[in-house]
Design an enzyme around this catalytic site. Sequence first.
Site, PDB file in Angstrom:
ATOM      1  N   ASN A 147       0.842  -1.187   0.000  1.00  0.00           N
ATOM      2  CA  ASN A 147       0.000   0.000   0.000  1.00  0.00           C
ATOM      3  C   ASN A 147       0.882   1.243   0.000  1.00  0.00           C
ATOM      4  O   ASN A 147       2.089   1.183   0.272  1.00  0.00           O
ATOM      5  CB  ASN A 147      -0.906   0.022   1.226  1.00  0.00           C
ATOM      6  CG  ASN A 147      -2.139  -0.845   1.062  1.00  0.00           C
ATOM      7  OD1 ASN A 147      -2.676  -0.974  -0.030  1.00  0.00           O
ATOM      8  ND2 ASN A 147      -2.581  -1.453   2.161  1.00  0.00           N
ATOM      9  N   CYS A 163      -4.365  -7.123  -4.554  1.00  0.00           N
ATOM     10  CA  CYS A 163      -4.849  -5.955  -5.280  1.00  0.00           C
ATOM     11  C   CYS A 163      -5.187  -6.390  -6.699  1.00  0.00           C
ATOM     12  O   CYS A 163      -4.295  -6.781  -7.463  1.00  0.00           O
ATOM     13  CB  CYS A 163      -3.780  -4.866  -5.291  1.00  0.00           C
ATOM     14  SG  CYS A 163      -4.217  -3.417  -6.265  1.00  0.00           S
ATOM     15  N   GLY A 164      -6.469  -6.341  -7.061  1.00  0.00           N
ATOM     16  CA  GLY A 164      -6.909  -6.827  -8.367  1.00  0.00           C
ATOM     17  C   GLY A 164      -6.400  -5.996  -9.528  1.00  0.00           C
ATOM     18  O   GLY A 164      -5.852  -6.525 -10.505  1.00  0.00           O
ATOM     19  N   ASN A 205     -11.756  -2.413   3.563  1.00  0.00           N
ATOM     20  CA  ASN A 205     -12.052  -1.500   2.469  1.00  0.00           C
ATOM     21  C   ASN A 205     -13.564  -1.295   2.451  1.00  0.00           C
ATOM     22  O   ASN A 205     -14.328  -2.172   2.867  1.00  0.00           O
ATOM     23  CB  ASN A 205     -11.591  -2.094   1.143  1.00  0.00           C
ATOM     24  CG  ASN A 205     -10.096  -2.379   1.137  1.00  0.00           C
ATOM     25  OD1 ASN A 205      -9.283  -1.476   1.076  1.00  0.00           O
ATOM     26  ND2 ASN A 205      -9.743  -3.656   1.222  1.00  0.00           N
ATOM     27  N   GLU A 240     -10.142   2.961   0.281  1.00  0.00           N
ATOM     28  CA  GLU A 240      -9.171   1.883   0.454  1.00  0.00           C
ATOM     29  C   GLU A 240      -8.324   2.093   1.703  1.00  0.00           C
ATOM     30  O   GLU A 240      -7.724   3.147   1.891  1.00  0.00           O
ATOM     31  CB  GLU A 240      -8.249   1.784  -0.758  1.00  0.00           C
ATOM     32  CG  GLU A 240      -8.887   1.097  -1.956  1.00  0.00           C
ATOM     33  CD  GLU A 240      -7.852   0.612  -2.963  1.00  0.00           C
ATOM     34  OE1 GLU A 240      -6.944  -0.142  -2.563  1.00  0.00           O
ATOM     35  OE2 GLU A 240      -7.958   0.994  -4.139  1.00  0.00           O
ATOM     36  N   ARG A 241      -8.279   1.066   2.534  1.00  0.00           N
ATOM     37  CA  ARG A 241      -7.370   1.096   3.677  1.00  0.00           C
ATOM     38  C   ARG A 241      -5.934   1.049   3.134  1.00  0.00           C
ATOM     39  O   ARG A 241      -5.675   0.516   2.066  1.00  0.00           O
ATOM     40  CB  ARG A 241      -7.627  -0.090   4.612  1.00  0.00           C
ATOM     41  CG  ARG A 241      -7.352  -1.437   3.975  1.00  0.00           C
ATOM     42  CD  ARG A 241      -7.462  -2.583   4.939  1.00  0.00           C
ATOM     43  NE  ARG A 241      -7.026  -3.830   4.293  1.00  0.00           N
ATOM     44  CZ  ARG A 241      -6.895  -4.977   4.909  1.00  0.00           C
ATOM     45  NH1 ARG A 241      -7.173  -5.095   6.195  1.00  0.00           N
ATOM     46  NH2 ARG A 241      -6.496  -6.054   4.248  1.00  0.00           N
ATOM     47  N   CYS A 275     -10.930   0.171  -7.657  1.00  0.00           N
ATOM     48  CA  CYS A 275     -10.383  -0.897  -6.812  1.00  0.00           C
ATOM     49  C   CYS A 275     -10.838  -2.232  -7.388  1.00  0.00           C
ATOM     50  O   CYS A 275     -12.033  -2.506  -7.449  1.00  0.00           O
ATOM     51  CB  CYS A 275     -10.869  -0.741  -5.373  1.00  0.00           C
ATOM     52  SG  CYS A 275     -10.345  -2.095  -4.292  1.00  0.00           S
ATOM     53  N   GLY A 276      -9.886  -3.056  -7.807  1.00  0.00           N
ATOM     54  CA  GLY A 276     -10.218  -4.314  -8.472  1.00  0.00           C
ATOM     55  C   GLY A 276     -10.890  -5.334  -7.570  1.00  0.00           C
ATOM     56  O   GLY A 276     -11.920  -5.915  -7.926  1.00  0.00           O
TER      57      GLY A 276
END
Length: 261
Positions: A67, A76-77, A172, A190-191, A200-201
Amino acid sequence: MKLTFYKYQGTGNDFVMVDNRENKISKNDTKLINHLCDRKFGIGADGLILLENSEDHKDDFKMVYFNADGNESSMCGNGGRCLVAFAKYLGIISDTARFTAIDGVHEATINDGVVSLKMKDVSEISDNEDFLFLNTGSPHHVVFSEEIKLKDIKKEGAEIRYSERYGEAGTNVNFVEGVSADTFSVRTYERGVEDETLSCGTGVTAVALAAYESGKTTSEKVNLKTPGGELSVTFKKTDKGFTDIWLSGPAVQVFKGEIAC
């Protein structure tokens, strides 16, 4: 030391990419990773991704995701999709990929700039009175609402992310509005970024499954509109949950550069 990096984005979710097959970056250097992701003093990104050699050499490569705060994170998509595009650019793969991430092995395809990534199966969805919760490689709280364009995502998302329900680990948070029978608008807190991201995927994947689970759609292909662009999620519903889940959308190289570190 001068570090060569690449900047990629997938529907506005942006990442610093580093070819780390020769271990140029220490995964324990939290301050460096945070600096590289800083939009004022560094390169600027929602996260940093290292492409590394597969440990058992059975896969094409390994994904290590951090992150923006510098801490290694869950799956993470969009980052995974961008990493596939990066791997193709480096000549590691051609049109298909198999790689290891923190949540296991993923498959992917790439065709004309569109990357489709196979996500982990989801067997459990907690359907509560006013939200759903599920883990699609990362934990996601999903709220179906109206007029999400008017919401203060950073404020409302942080209240849920830091609530007693989710404790220190947090979650999230996705705010969702129906557009049509198979299309939904999504805004995500998003955290780790601790703010709204343009896309965000794992979040849109969670939204697609939550929409089906709650009866808001009957389609096993769901279109998601985020502030950064459009994605699609396909899946199969079985008596054991959701399987054969694929996240698809564009992944684009923005630029290549060098930075002193």
